[in-house]
Motif scaffolding. Sequence first.
Motif: not given
Length: 149
Positions: A89-108
């Motif tokens: 669910l956390i990964f789903y939320i990260v991808y659907i709300f584009r959080i991966y674009r702002t948190m670039t310190c994590i290799n998603w």
Amino acid sequence: MAPGVARVIRTDASTSRASSPTAAAASSSPTDAGLVDQGYAGSCPAMLKAAQMLLLLIGFICIRSSWWTDHSTYSFFEIVSICDLVMILIFYIVYIFRIYRTMTCINWPLAEFLHYLIGTILLLIASIVAAAKSSNSAGLAAGAVRLFA
């Protein structure tokens, strides 16, 4: 050109078009606008994550609603299935709300790969143990087998 002066060579064809703010807004795709990524919501990875969450929830409900005597075995199964569900669910939320674009310190992709690797191993162990100990209960066997069907 004077010696010692660096020159920038642009290789992207769209940089000349998107020099003004109106051209940049016009060149962006409609899926970039808004808070929710509509393109991801209907994609195959999103549907697979939803199916995984549904199967984990079904397995958890089957184990939770059954009568069982060996508390530690099925508690481990419940904890692993709920933790895996929450992480998906956390990964789903990260991808659907584009959080991966702002948190670039994590290799998603690497984080998701490691989550699936560790989660699969733990679910496999929990399912094998739960299936081995569920000789009298159909609900326990269904919950243990449901995750890998």
